[in-house]
Design a protein around this motif. Structure first.
Motif, PDB file in Angstrom:
ATOM      1  N   PHE A  21     -40.754  68.272 -61.214  1.00 40.66           N
ATOM      2  CA  PHE A  21     -40.537  67.123 -60.331  1.00 40.66           C
ATOM      3  C   PHE A  21     -41.404  67.227 -59.081  1.00 40.66           C
ATOM      4  N   ILE A  22     -41.553  68.465 -58.570  1.00 41.40           N
ATOM      5  CA  ILE A  22     -42.348  68.665 -57.354  1.00 41.40           C
ATOM      6  C   ILE A  22     -43.803  68.266 -57.576  1.00 41.40           C
TER       7      ILE A  22
ATOM      8  N   SER B 281     -46.104  76.079 -65.572  1.00 37.47           N
ATOM      9  CA  SER B 281     -44.684  75.956 -65.929  1.00 37.47           C
ATOM     10  C   SER B 281     -44.267  77.085 -66.859  1.00 37.47           C
TER      11      SER B 281
ATOM     12  N   LEU C  94     -34.353  75.270 -65.633  1.00 32.56           N
ATOM     13  CA  LEU C  94     -34.042  74.369 -64.522  1.00 32.56           C
ATOM     14  C   LEU C  94     -35.000  74.589 -63.352  1.00 32.56           C
ATOM     15  N   ALA C  95     -35.356  75.860 -63.104  1.00 34.80           N
ATOM     16  CA  ALA C  95     -36.308  76.154 -62.025  1.00 34.80           C
ATOM     17  C   ALA C  95     -37.662  75.530 -62.311  1.00 34.80           C
TER      18      ALA C  95
ATOM     19  N   PHE D 273     -39.649  71.829 -68.646  1.00 38.46           N
ATOM     20  CA  PHE D 273     -38.396  72.358 -69.190  1.00 38.46           C
ATOM     21  C   PHE D 273     -38.657  73.150 -70.469  1.00 38.46           C
TER      22      PHE D 273
ATOM     23  N   ALA E 201     -41.239  66.595 -66.038  1.00 38.37           N
ATOM     24  CA  ALA E 201     -40.034  67.418 -66.065  1.00 38.37           C
ATOM     25  C   ALA E 201     -39.749  67.939 -67.471  1.00 38.37           C
TER      26      ALA E 201
ATOM     27  N   THR F 130     -38.210  72.972 -64.257  1.00 35.91           N
ATOM     28  CA  THR F 130     -38.048  71.516 -64.203  1.00 35.91           C
ATOM     29  C   THR F 130     -38.135  71.023 -62.767  1.00 35.91           C
ATOM     30  N   LEU F 131     -37.547  71.784 -61.852  1.00 41.41           N
ATOM     31  CA  LEU F 131     -37.643  71.426 -60.435  1.00 41.41           C
ATOM     32  C   LEU F 131     -39.099  71.391 -59.992  1.00 41.41           C
ATOM     33  N   PHE F 132     -39.870  72.394 -60.396  1.00 41.51           N
ATOM     34  CA  PHE F 132     -41.296  72.386 -60.067  1.00 41.51           C
ATOM     35  C   PHE F 132     -42.018  71.234 -60.767  1.00 41.51           C
TER      36      PHE F 132
END
Length: 391
Positions: free
Chosen positions: A167-168, A132, A160-161, A295, A291, A163-165
């Motif tokens: 969640f992934i 991250s 935000l990018a 972040f 997340a 954070t998306l990862f």
């Protein structure tokens, strides 16, 4: 015979004096450690620190008195800490090496606080914090180099990018627990590093070069900082920027710890099945922990990329994640102050032990093991929650 916490409670005047004195002593120890040249000077300081923590372990009332003093006068505690942080670059002067160590230590403190949400609060072993961190660094650097975006605009986009990862990786991880969950996060971290290493648009193994320094109100962070006639090195700009990020991370950690989210994470740590039986959405709170970790880690990665102006996959290896996890464990899981202390110690010590050359890592390992033997639950163990009037 030990003293109770109530008998150790200080008065307002005593708390004020002791708070200021203890924080000044801590700052003096940090300054002495940063200025130590010879390896034996560092060893002497570590012995002194070890004796201090031994006394805390042997006489718990000392720790109770210290914490009671700090919490009795929160405004004095905060003001003293702010003065120390703001004044440290003036004390260091033109020593750019010390400023560099402080910047890296602060960024690692943010990473450790981010991981603490998972490892400390919810007992979720995550070895992908370094990934991250790298995603944030690469996302912001690519936006700045390819699209000319400013640092301040890339900062939230990179977060935000990442954070998306988060969640992934968090969603598929919900089907695993304990050791298997750790293996999933290890695999994710390795995959991210390999992708960064093999894609042409990420620069491959050569990385990204020439990341522009940020600017604020016309002042470039690559230029020296002028404050009241004092001329500080350009690193001072990033020192204050990373210090501001640490403040954001501390406030976020405190707010989350005292909220229903923090309570839910602690319930997961205690007993996941019991938490589910009480109606807690276990999957959601686990994903949320991933997340939040991603972040904050992305913020640290963005600052690091613009600070060094060059990044490569070697900066975000699996070893980075292991180091961050070690910081959380040594400092004290689910203890904000302890995690920060652990991050500073484990960032500065490897550099200061270079005097021992080939035996540097051996001494570093001995120091870590020694501290864990003295304080098995971390330098500053998790404290019981204090419930009172809602503020």
């Amino acid at each position: 015979m030990g003293r109770s916490a109530s008998s150790a409670a200080p008065g307002a005047a005593a708390a004020t004096a002791f708070t200021i004195l203890s924080q000044l002593c801590g700052a003096a120890f940090l300054y002495a450690l940063l200025k130590a040249d010879g390896g034996w000077q560092v060893i002497g300081l570590l012995v002194l620190l070890g004796v201090g923590f031994f006394l805390l372990e042997r006489f718990p009332w000392i720790n109770d008195f210290v914490m009671a003093s700090l919490t009795r006068v929160p405004l004095i505690t905060t003001a003293t800490a702010a003065v120390i942080v703001l004044g440290f670059p003036f004390l260091v002067g033109s020593n750019t090496y010390i400023l560099h160590l402080l910047i890296v230590a602060q960024l690692y403190a943010v990473l450790a606080l981010a991981l603490n949400f998972q490892l400390g609060s919810a007992n979720i072993p995550n070895f992908s914090t370094g990934a991250s961190y790298g995603i944030g660094a690469y996302a912001s650097a690519l936006l700045a180099l390819n699209f000319g975006m400013s640092f301040w605009l890339t900062l939230p986009i990179a977060a935000l990018a990442a954070t998306l990862f988060g969640f992934i990786i968090g969603i598929p991880s919900m089907r695993t627990r304990d050791t298997y969950l750790a293996l999933v996060t290890i695999a994710f971290g390795v995959v991210v590093q390999q992708l960064l290493n093999n894609f042409d648009w990420t620069g491959g193994p050569n990385g990204l070069v020439g990341i522009p320094a940020p600017s604020l109100f016309g002042h470039s962070f690559a230029s020296p900082l002028q404050v009241f006639g004092w001329k500080l090195p350009s690193q001072a700009n990033f020192y204050y920027l990373s210090a501001a990020l640490v403040v954001v991370a501390i406030v976020t950690a405190q707010r989350l710890h005292g909220s229903r989210i923090g309570l839910a994470w602690n319930a997961l740590r205690a007993d996941e099945i019991a938490a589910k039986a009480q109606g807690i959405n276990v999957a959601w709170y686990k994903v949320l922990a991933f997340a939040v970790d991603a972040f904050l880690a992305a913020f640290a990665g963005t600052i690091y990329a613009f600070y060094v102006s060059y990044i490569s996959p070697d900066n975000f290896t699996f070893l980075v994640s292991v180091t961050i996890m070690t910081m959380v464990i040594v400092g004290g899981m689910d203890n904000i102050f302890g995690v920060i202390i652990g991050a500073f110690l484990l960032t500065i010590l490897p550099e200061k032990l270079r005097a021992f050359s080939d035996y540097r890592l051996l001494f570093f390992g001995v120091v870590v093991i020694g501290f864990l033997m003295i304080r098995p639950q971390g330098l500053f163990p998790q404290r019981l929650r204090q419930y009172g009037v809602h503020r």
